[in-house]
Write a protein that holds these residues in place. Structure first.
Motif, PDB file in Angstrom:
ATOM      1  N   LEU A  24      -7.877   1.936   5.020  1.00  0.00           N
ATOM      2  CA  LEU A  24      -7.511  -0.029   4.508  1.00  0.00           C
ATOM      3  C   LEU A  24      -7.755  -0.813   5.500  1.00  0.00           C
ATOM      4  O   LEU A  24      -7.782   0.007   6.423  1.00  0.00           O
ATOM      5  CB  LEU A  24      -5.471   0.135   5.153  1.00  0.00           C
ATOM      6  CG  LEU A  24      -5.215   1.346   3.650  1.00  0.00           C
ATOM      7  CD1 LEU A  24      -3.776   1.541   4.989  1.00  0.00           C
ATOM      8  CD2 LEU A  24      -4.590   0.217   2.390  1.00  0.00           C
ATOM      9  N   VAL A  31       1.377   5.384   1.320  1.00  0.00           N
ATOM     10  CA  VAL A  31       0.640   6.518   1.317  1.00  0.00           C
ATOM     11  C   VAL A  31       0.751   7.986   0.961  1.00  0.00           C
ATOM     12  O   VAL A  31       2.021   7.842   0.779  1.00  0.00           O
ATOM     13  CB  VAL A  31       0.594   6.737   3.113  1.00  0.00           C
ATOM     14  CG1 VAL A  31      -0.167   8.524   3.542  1.00  0.00           C
ATOM     15  CG2 VAL A  31       0.401   5.496   3.337  1.00  0.00           C
ATOM     16  N   ILE A  89      -6.285   2.442   9.280  1.00  0.00           N
ATOM     17  CA  ILE A  89      -5.782   0.888   9.005  1.00  0.00           C
ATOM     18  C   ILE A  89      -7.047   0.182   9.873  1.00  0.00           C
ATOM     19  O   ILE A  89      -6.860   0.359  11.142  1.00  0.00           O
ATOM     20  CB  ILE A  89      -5.178   0.547   9.111  1.00  0.00           C
ATOM     21  CG1 ILE A  89      -3.788   0.800   8.234  1.00  0.00           C
ATOM     22  CG2 ILE A  89      -4.792  -1.409   8.633  1.00  0.00           C
ATOM     23  CD1 ILE A  89      -1.629   0.482   9.118  1.00  0.00           C
ATOM     24  N   ILE A  97      -4.018  -6.909   3.324  1.00  0.00           N
ATOM     25  CA  ILE A  97      -5.221  -5.572   3.081  1.00  0.00           C
ATOM     26  C   ILE A  97      -6.278  -6.262   1.778  1.00  0.00           C
ATOM     27  O   ILE A  97      -5.883  -6.732   0.714  1.00  0.00           O
ATOM     28  CB  ILE A  97      -4.713  -5.024   2.698  1.00  0.00           C
ATOM     29  CG1 ILE A  97      -3.583  -4.182   3.629  1.00  0.00           C
ATOM     30  CG2 ILE A  97      -5.433  -3.210   1.671  1.00  0.00           C
ATOM     31  CD1 ILE A  97      -1.886  -3.461   3.228  1.00  0.00           C
ATOM     32  N   PHE A 124       0.612  -1.100  -0.056  1.00  0.00           N
ATOM     33  CA  PHE A 124      -0.148  -0.086  -0.035  1.00  0.00           C
ATOM     34  C   PHE A 124       0.642   1.120   0.047  1.00  0.00           C
ATOM     35  O   PHE A 124       2.184   1.677   0.562  1.00  0.00           O
ATOM     36  CB  PHE A 124      -1.062  -0.220   0.900  1.00  0.00           C
ATOM     37  CG  PHE A 124      -0.171   0.573   2.432  1.00  0.00           C
ATOM     38  CD1 PHE A 124       0.482  -0.678   3.092  1.00  0.00           C
ATOM     39  CD2 PHE A 124      -0.479   1.405   2.766  1.00  0.00           C
ATOM     40  CE1 PHE A 124       0.707  -1.203   4.672  1.00  0.00           C
ATOM     41  CE2 PHE A 124       0.208   1.223   4.211  1.00  0.00           C
ATOM     42  CZ  PHE A 124       0.922   0.442   4.880  1.00  0.00           C
ATOM     43  N   GLN A 169      -7.627   8.235   3.341  1.00  0.00           N
ATOM     44  CA  GLN A 169      -8.037   6.927   2.829  1.00  0.00           C
ATOM     45  C   GLN A 169      -8.582   6.221   4.484  1.00  0.00           C
ATOM     46  O   GLN A 169      -7.915   5.995   5.587  1.00  0.00           O
ATOM     47  CB  GLN A 169      -6.096   6.495   2.540  1.00  0.00           C
ATOM     48  CG  GLN A 169      -6.001   5.823   1.577  1.00  0.00           C
ATOM     49  CD  GLN A 169      -4.292   5.286   1.782  1.00  0.00           C
ATOM     50  OE1 GLN A 169      -3.554   6.060   2.326  1.00  0.00           O
ATOM     51  NE2 GLN A 169      -3.344   3.867   0.832  1.00  0.00           N
ATOM     52  N   TYR A 177      -9.298  -3.867   1.515  1.00  0.00           N
ATOM     53  CA  TYR A 177     -10.168  -2.925   0.933  1.00  0.00           C
ATOM     54  C   TYR A 177      -8.613  -2.064   1.224  1.00  0.00           C
ATOM     55  O   TYR A 177      -8.017  -1.886   2.200  1.00  0.00           O
ATOM     56  CB  TYR A 177     -10.942  -2.505   1.964  1.00  0.00           C
ATOM     57  CG  TYR A 177     -11.457  -1.285   1.231  1.00  0.00           C
ATOM     58  CD1 TYR A 177     -12.125  -0.975   0.166  1.00  0.00           C
ATOM     59  CD2 TYR A 177     -11.351   0.453   1.707  1.00  0.00           C
ATOM     60  CE1 TYR A 177     -13.360  -0.492  -0.042  1.00  0.00           C
ATOM     61  CE2 TYR A 177     -11.965   1.150   1.065  1.00  0.00           C
ATOM     62  CZ  TYR A 177     -12.286   0.745   0.496  1.00  0.00           C
ATOM     63  OH  TYR A 177     -13.230   2.543   0.246  1.00  0.00           O
ATOM     64  N   ASP A 178      -8.758  -1.226   0.000  1.00  0.00           N
ATOM     65  CA  ASP A 178      -7.979   0.341   0.068  1.00  0.00           C
ATOM     66  C   ASP A 178      -8.203   1.173  -0.806  1.00  0.00           C
ATOM     67  O   ASP A 178      -8.389   0.921  -2.291  1.00  0.00           O
ATOM     68  CB  ASP A 178      -6.486  -0.086  -0.816  1.00  0.00           C
ATOM     69  CG  ASP A 178      -5.520   1.282  -0.406  1.00  0.00           C
ATOM     70  OD1 ASP A 178      -6.037   2.221  -0.560  1.00  0.00           O
ATOM     71  OD2 ASP A 178      -4.357   0.456  -0.600  1.00  0.00           O
ATOM     72  N   ALA A 202      -4.269   8.435   6.542  1.00  0.00           N
ATOM     73  CA  ALA A 202      -4.995   6.542   6.540  1.00  0.00           C
ATOM     74  C   ALA A 202      -5.073   6.285   7.809  1.00  0.00           C
ATOM     75  O   ALA A 202      -4.693   6.151   8.761  1.00  0.00           O
ATOM     76  CB  ALA A 202      -3.638   6.311   5.138  1.00  0.00           C
TER      77      ALA A 202
END
Ligand SMILES: Nc1ncnc2c1ncn2[C@@H]1O[C@H](COP(=O)(O)OP(=O)(O)OP(=O)(O)O)[C@@H](O)[C@H]1O
Ligand SMILES: [Mg+2]
Length: 237
Positions: A207, A26, A34, A214, A24, A205, A216-217, A32
């Motif tokens: 995740l 950023v 998580i 991961i 991923f 963002q 979903y991003d 972002a």
């Protein structure tokens, strides 16, 4: 170029793999988040980025420079600071001393450190009121503020926060999220591990991690709109 770029990151504990090769990125200036259930690998991810765990495979780049393989102190010096899970303040030292220790990469720069302390007190006035109090006697929420403040003392370009709101009242969690958003507005890129979906309005963002991967991003607002994802991965609402 992204400020943080994680590519094919694999790591774990002993011989037990946890991260299965995650990737991923950023962008500078963003926040972002998580998300993920207990044991998904969120802490493993941020600890690996901060240099607290060896990287088995893959690469972590910060501002274009490969930082995987550097020691944790070298990574702080490169501009990346972690507010760790469980707060980990030094209980027998005062609030102010805890903050000053966070500036160890800039030890000789007293005037600048005083300014940064003032900046932290601006974000968290409660820490200023309690600057001489032993950190171990602070409330959980105050210790959380101190852990974030201490990470800010190295003046990071990227701030990693592991579980900002754990154990905090909904109101205090909101206060912490608002401060994180001010920190971000002041130019610091933020990666925040959270289980509280209340952070979503502050996230550019989002995740989602599941079982070391991961799943979903995307944009925070897209995740906010998609009720299904919330139900499936975040335990409903
Ligand atoms: N020091 C360790 N030794 C062995 N296994 C570990 C260690 N730390 C974590 N693990 C395992 O790695 C997996 C991922 O843990 P991690 O702490 O990254 O999850 P997490 O997403 O941060 O969970 P939580 O929301 O509970 O903090 C878990 O299965 C955990 O048991
Ligand atoms: Mg964790």
């Amino acid at each position: 170029m992204s400020l943080l770029e994680v590519t094919g990151l694999r790591t774990g504990y002993g011989i037990l793999p946890v991260l299965q090769g995650i990737s991923f990125a950023v962008e500078e200036g963003q926040t972002a988040v998580i998300f993920g259930l207990n044991g998904a690998g969120k802490t493993t991810t941020v600890n690996a980025i901060a240099g607290l765990l060896p990287v088995w495979e893959g690469q972590i780049r910060f501002d274009g420079r490969v930082v995987s393989g550097l020691t944790a102190p070298q990574i702080v010096k490169a501009g990346l600071a972690l507010s760790p899970e469980g707060r980990r303040v030094f209980p027998g030292l005062s609030v102010l001393t805890n903050l000053r220790l966070g500036a160890w990469t800039r030890r000789s720069n007293h005037r600048e450190n005083d300014e940064t302390v003032q900046r932290v007190f601006g974000y968290f006035p409660r820490l200023e009121e309690r600057k001489d109090q032993l950190a171990g006697t602070l409330s959980g929420g105050e210790q959380q503020m101190l852990a974030i403040g201490r990470a800010l003392m190295s003046r990071p370009r990227l701030l990693l926060i592991d579980e900002a709101s754990l154990g905090l009242s909904p109101k205090l969690a909101q206060t912490v999220f608002e401060v994180v958003s001010q920190i971000n507005d002041a130019g610091t890129t933020v990666v925040i591990v959270e289980q509280n979906v209340g952070v979503l309005p502050y996230a550019d963002q989002a995740l989602i991690m599941e079982k070391g991967a991961i799943t979903y991003d995307g944009r925070g607002e897209d995740l906010e709109r998609s009720g299904d994802l919330r139900k499936t991965y975040l335990g409903g609402d």
